[in-house]
Design a protein around this motif. Structure first.
Motif, short mmCIF file in Angstrom:
data_model
loop_
_atom_site.label_atom_id
_atom_site.label_comp_id
_atom_site.label_asym_id
_atom_site.label_seq_id
_atom_site.Cartn_x
_atom_site.Cartn_y
_atom_site.Cartn_z
N SER A 263 0.83 -1.20 0.00
CA SER A 263 0.00 0.00 0.00
C SER A 263 0.86 1.25 0.00
CB SER A 263 -0.93 0.01 1.23
OG SER A 263 -0.16 0.09 2.43
N LYS A 282 -4.02 3.56 -0.49
CA LYS A 282 -4.50 2.71 -1.57
C LYS A 282 -3.42 1.71 -1.92
CE LYS A 282 -2.89 5.63 -5.39
NZ LYS A 282 -3.28 6.36 -6.63
N ASP A 285 -0.76 -1.68 -6.56
CA ASP A 285 -1.36 -2.41 -7.67
C ASP A 285 -2.88 -2.36 -7.50
OD1 ASP A 285 -2.19 -4.11 -9.65
OD2 ASP A 285 -0.84 -5.75 -9.12
N SER A 286 -3.56 -1.73 -8.43
CA SER A 286 -5.01 -1.52 -8.29
C SER A 286 -5.80 -2.82 -8.28
CB SER A 286 -5.52 -0.62 -9.43
OG SER A 286 -5.27 -1.22 -10.69
N THR A 287 -5.17 -3.93 -8.67
CA THR A 287 -5.89 -5.21 -8.67
C THR A 287 -5.77 -5.95 -7.35
OG1 THR A 287 -3.96 -6.37 -9.58
CG2 THR A 287 -5.52 -5.45 -11.15
N ASN A 317 -9.91 -1.04 -3.58
CA ASN A 317 -8.46 -1.13 -3.34
C ASN A 317 -7.96 0.02 -2.48
OD1 ASN A 317 -8.78 0.90 -5.28
ND2 ASN A 317 -6.77 0.53 -6.15
N GLU A 318 -8.88 0.79 -1.91
CA GLU A 318 -8.53 1.87 -1.00
C GLU A 318 -9.02 1.54 0.41
OE1 GLU A 318 -8.38 5.86 -3.80
OE2 GLU A 318 -10.14 5.52 -2.54
#
Length: 818
Positions: A263, A282, A285-287, A317-318
């Motif tokens: 994060s 967040k 990596d957004s996945t 993802n946050e």
């Protein structure tokens, strides 16, 4: 020997300027000549400062370059502030000394150029043959920093056979730099280079070095033959002592072994008015899905590890970490009629979150055009009855009818009974309540609507509907479902009501301490409750039990918030208190009223429910008139014998068939525990006599089943139930037959519920015959002995049910064919 012209002209200028410096301040102190000389001197001082701070070579040459201007200003100021020409003509002497120093010591024309030519009169130095340039140090016009870095690199032996192309200093630092490396041989990748090798070459710690790949850019090569190394001892020293919020997060929170791996901190904000600090972060990596260890995060951010002050909220993802100065859920939010009055969509405020946001729940499902169920879980004194009060008030304010049943009488439920239609406090009352509600489904299915004279499904808010929504509450449902006499009826009718009640405007609201099947909540019931309500879970006794209960009510289990047992702020160090022999601080304040509510999207939210003070009059929360059933519904219930005082004793034939009569005319109870031979305290002592026949393995279970059709050995007394009613006529349903025994074993083993009333209801046999079937199963070691009104233990090992039933059918097949 010839003197260069530049030197001659410079000496002439010094000679002509010297009298001006001596005369001008004495004749005209305020003239512009003095101002020009002084400004030139100030410029010379500025040049000195810049030259001294510069890291480039030739600082001394620059200082000499500006010296004539500074000394001229000094002579001018001295002449201006001495009376007359000064003692012993000091002004003229200083001016002459300035001219001599500039003309003969270091002329400006000689040191103004970096590579000046020697004077023509100078003897030409003897030229030596130039040494062959080292291939490792090509003369590419590199700056001094690059040359110094190359010197250190060559002294280290050109690590990994690489060459420093360029060294760049970091802004506002003295020792931090980035070096660009390439392989010494063209076309060879860089191998064997590590942070330790670079750190040794520059004399820094290994942690102060970071290696990065070089991307191919227009005008510059890249790839595996190139590499960048950042050497940052100054930045790391500051980062270790005074890190920024982002640096602290990266080093101590977002690392692979930290509290929130992968994060990065978006921003840190402080709300002084509410006394809370927010950390919004967040995933890099957004996945990725956030995996947060809140205790580790608190230690990394120097926050108190207090689960009543630090909370985490995950959204995709946050996630947001809220650190409060004081426990936010310790505040009391009194219930008011304005908050409890449902809106046009049937939603009302039932509590507030830690961030002060209102939380809403529903009295009916506007989107599904149906009534709403409810599920409330929590241990004793956790706040369930408080939540009942506000929920019942909201439903009553919407014009709905409310029934409430509990296993035992208490003060709060008795108070609520004043403001609702019906309220009772035992398992019999709950069974009658559910039977009446189930019958109302049939009654309402035939009730015509006034606009067309045809029956319709329930539509919330439709003024043409001929009946009101009914909400059936069953507190301590887990205990009631395990009641020996009425538990089976309560569980069966509850299952039916959760499935069929919504379309007829009947919502079922059970409450208990566990949402699992072995405690009365079947899978079908739990699924229907979860999909048609917003479950509320209060403190279940421990964070693990609370989490498990919440996951049992969620379709997609996200991170479940933690409900602390008490609000207990940490005071000092436990180690220091132990060393001083001091007592630990008090536990703090109870978290009653704090609950987890599961919203429609499956997300669990921590809230503090509204508070209804039972020590005061609750009339201000409820409507003036209690909502009742219609006369038609009451009349139809009367016809079915279901509308009376539900506190009456059990009526003959209400739940079981009429009791049988003995030959001597004495009545014999059909209920276990009533003195009959079928079980209870008046039964035989078969449990003690056959304690050694209990099944402990699959093989023993199969061998026991084979004995079901085998005749007992000679001299062995018959099992209880085999000699019951010997003088009575035996019909198809009056004795223990192979088909009944097979069905009874199938029910008991598959459901793992050894209930005599369950066999009576499912097989539609008399209560005495159901007891005989249970005793026959006990004689073969499939169930345990009778224990009063409680259900018998099923002794078939878990996982062996199918094998046991398959063997049983095979053994009974010959008897079934006869």
């Amino acid at each position: 020997m010839t003197t260069p012209r530049s030197v001659v002209l410079e000496r002439l200028a010094y000679t002509l300027a010297a009298p001006v410096l001596a005369v001008a301040p004495n004749i005209a102190p305020d003239s512009s000549v003095n101002q020009v000389v002084q400004l030139a001197g100030a410029a010379g001082i500025g040049g000195w400062i810049l030259a001294a701070k510069s890291d480039e070579a030739g600082a001394g040459r620059k200082i000499l370059r500006w010296s004539p201007l500074v000394l001229a200003a000094a002579v001018d100021v001295a002449a201006k502030h001495t009376p007359g020409w000064g003692p012993w003509w000091l002004d003229g002497f200083l001016a002459a000394a300035w001219a001599a120093a500039g003309a003969f010591v270091l002329p400006f024309s000689r040191h103004a150029r970096r590579g000046h030519r020697p004077a023509l009169a100078a003897v030409a130095p003897r030229l030596r043959p130039a040494a062959a340039q080292s291939p490792a140090r090509p003369d590419d016009g590199a700056d001094q920093l690059t040359r110094q870095a190359r010197m250190l690199w060559e002294r280290a032996g050109m690590p990994a056979r690489t060459h420093i192309v360029k060294a760049t200093r970091h802004p506002a630092t003295r020792n931090d730099l980035t070096i660009l490396l390439r392989a010494s041989e063209t076309g060879r990748p860089i191998t064997g280079l590590s942070e330790a090798v670079v750190a040794a070459a520059f004399g820094v710690h290994e942690s102060d070095v970071a290696l990065q790949d070089v991307a191919i850019q227009p005008g510059r090569q890249g790839g595996p033959g190139w590499m960048e190394a950042s050497v940052t001892p100054d930045a790391n020293a500051r980062r270790r002592t005074k890190p920024t919020a982002q640096e602290r997060w990266t080093d101590r929170v977002g690392g692979p072994k930290c509290g929130a791996p992968g994060s990065e901190l978006v921003h840190k904000t402080r709300d002084n008015e509410r006394g809370v600090t927010f950390y919004r972060a967040k995933m890099t990596d957004s996945t990725d899905t956030p995996r947060i260890d809140l205790a580790k995060v608190c230690r990394a951010l120097d926050l108190p590890e207090d689960d009543s002050c630090v909370f985490v909220l995950i959204d995709g993802n946050e996630f947001l970490i809220s650190a409060f100065d004081t426990p936010p859920l310790s505040a009391i939010f009194p219930a008011t009629r304005d908050l409890l009055t449902p809106d046009a969509k049937g939603m009302y405020v039932c509590g507030f979150t830690i961030t002060g946001q209102p939380v809403k729940t529903m009295v009916y499902q506007h989107d599904k055009n149906a009534a709403a169920h409810g599920l409330t879980l929590g241990v004793s004194r956790s706040g369930k009855t408080q939540y009942f009060a506000i929920n019942m008030a909201a439903q009553s304010l919407d014009g709905q009818v409310v029934w409430l049943s509990t296993v035992r009488k208490d003060e709060k439920t008795t108070v609520l009974g004043r403001y609702i239609d019906r309220q009772g406090s035992n398992a019999l009352w709950m069974a009658r309540q559910l039977r009446a509600a189930k019958a109302l489904c049939e009654i309402r299915a035939d009730m015509p609507w006034p606009h067309d004279g045809q029956p319709h499904d329930y539509k919330p808010g439709d003024t043409r509907c001929p009946y009101r929504q009914l909400n059936v509450y069953a507190d301590e449902f887990m205990t009631a479902a395990q009641d020996g006499d009425f538990g089976e009826f309560i569980q069966t009718d509850g299952d039916d009501l959760t499935v069929t009640g919504l379309k007829y405007g009947i919502g079922f609201n059970p409450a208990g301490q566990s949402p699992f099947a072995h405690n009365g909540f079947s899978t079908e019931m739990k699924d229907n409750l979860r999909q048609n309500s917003r479950p509320v879970i209060f403190n279940m006794g421990s964070p693990g039990a609370t989490r498990k209960a919440a996951e049992g009510t969620m379709e997609n289990t996200d991170d479940v918030p933690t409900i602390p047992a008490r609000y207990s702020r940490q005071e000092g160090s436990a180690i220091e208190r132990a060393m001083r022999g001091e007592a630990d601080p008090e536990n703090g304040v109870s978290t009653g009223g704090v609950a987890i509510i599961v919203l429609d999207n499956g997300r669990a939210v921590l809230m503090r429910s509204l508070y209804a003070d039972f020590d005061t009059d609750l009339a201000h929360l409820f409507p003036d008139e209690v909502n009742r059933l219609t006369d038609h519904e009451i009349s139809e219930l009367n016809k079915r014998g279901l509308w009376f005082d539900w506190n009456e004793p059990v009526r003959p034939g209400e739940f079981w068939p009429e009791p049988d009569e003995d030959e001597d005319g004495g009545g014999r109870s059909n209920r276990r525990g009533g003195g009959g031979k079928g079980g209870g305290k008046g039964g035989t002592k078969s449990g003690t006599r056959r304690a050694g026949t209990q099944v402990t393995s699959t093989r023993q279970a199969l061998e026991a089943i084979k004995n079901l059709t085998s005749p007992p050995p000679a001299g062995t007394p018959a099992a209880p139930g085999d000699t019951d009613d010997v003088n009575e006529p035996r019909g198809p349903r009056d004795s223990v037959t192979p088909d009944l025994l097979l069905m009874a074993a199938d029910l008991v083993i598959s459901t793992r519920f050894g209930s005599q009333s369950m066999l009576q209801r499912k097989l539609r046999v008399g209560f005495a015959l159901a007891g005989a079937l249970m005793d026959a199963l006990e004689a073969r070691g499939l169930v345990g002995p009778a224990d009063g009104s409680r259900a018998r233990d099923v002794l078939v090992p878990t996982g062996a049910e199918e094998d046991v039933l398959r063997e049983l059918r095979a053994d009974l097949e010959p008897a079934l064919q006869d």
